[in-house]
Design a protein around this motif. Structure first.
Motif: not given
Length: 268
Positions: A75-102
């Motif tokens: 009933a509340n819809g998905y606005a909160v989830i979409d806002a959460f996704v937007e916050s993920i999009l603002n994070s940089d995955p590359n430092p984690v990915a670089t460490k993961a490759s090791s």
């Protein structure tokens, strides 16, 4: 919401492919667009399907989330989830990915060790004279879409279909902690250690020896047991029908496996 983040290139590839496939099917008109919203920014690619999320980034980061399906959440819809996704999009995955490759080489080595253990377990599955045997492992091509994480969870394991004198059986042998825990909480939860060996209990006969605790169906169509608290063994007739040409075939195959001592190796 239950959220899982994985540093797994195979999972990231599967998730990215799934997102692209959903987008293409919507464009082709073979999938309704109502439940989906796609996000792409900052190296991330994420799709929301109703309250669930699937995402990938940097070729190695995979994301999955199961949303709340309660009436209130819907009933509340998905606005909160979409806002959460937007916050993920603002994070940089590359430092984690670089460490993961090791860690990639170590993960690959572990999977190779588990694969060798699965092959050892496959050797415990008998092939009676004149029988046909089809074996597959967690990494077999027939097991599609397995990520590195899923391979590690399912391994070491081996399974087979047997055709013996016209009797079609399935066999599974697994030393995966996940499979063992699942078995203990399901069928083997009724295989009480204090139940005397050979006791008939409903449709089952108790197995309780020094090495083996389990249950055998009275009609001879299936058996499931835990060997040395280390290996789950399952044997059964496909379709649960008594095999007229060899009514004791399930027990014979099971006893053959136990005699080979499948618990005689150590998981890496």
């Amino acid at each position: 919401m239950s959220l899982t983040l994985m540093l797994d290139s195979s999972a990231a590839e599967v998730f990215c492919h799934s997102i692209d496939s959903d987008r293409q099917r919507i464009e082709d008109g073979t999938l309704g667009p109502d439940r989906f919203r796609f996000f792409e920014d900052g190296g991330w690619k994420i799709v929301r399907s109703s309250g669930d999320l699937t995402g990938c980034a940097a070729g190695v980061v995979a994301l999955h989330a199961d949303g709340n399906r309660s009436e209130a959440a819907n009933a509340n819809g998905y606005a909160v989830i979409d806002a959460f996704v937007e916050s993920i999009l603002n994070s940089d995955p590359n430092p984690v990915a670089t460490k993961a490759s090791s860690y990639a080489a170590a993960i690959t080595h572990l999977i190779e060790l588990l694969e060798s253990q699965s092959r050892l377990l496959a050797d415990f599955i008998p092939a009676p004279q004149g029988a046909t045997r089809e074996i597959w492992l967690p990494s077999s091509p027939e097991v599609l879409g397995q990520t590195a994480l899923e391979l590690m969870i399912a391994s070491p394991s081996a399974a087979a279909n047997l055709n013996v004198d016209g009797c079609k059986l399935y066999v599974e042998i697994s030393s995966s902690p996940s499979v063992i825990d699942e078995a203990k909480n399901a069928g083997l939860s009724f295989a009480e250690p204090n139940r005397e060996n050979g006791t008939v209990w409903g449709a089952f006969i108790a197995i309780n020896t020094e090495r083996v605790i389990g249950l055998e169906r009275v009609d001879g169509t299936g058996v499931e047991a835990l060997v040395n608290q280390a290996v789950v063994v399952r044997v059964g007739i496909i379709g649960n029908q008594i095999c007229e040409s060899a009514p004791e075939i399930v027990r014979h195959i099971f006893e053959d496996i136990i005699a080979r001592n499948p618990a005689g190796f150590v998981r890496p």
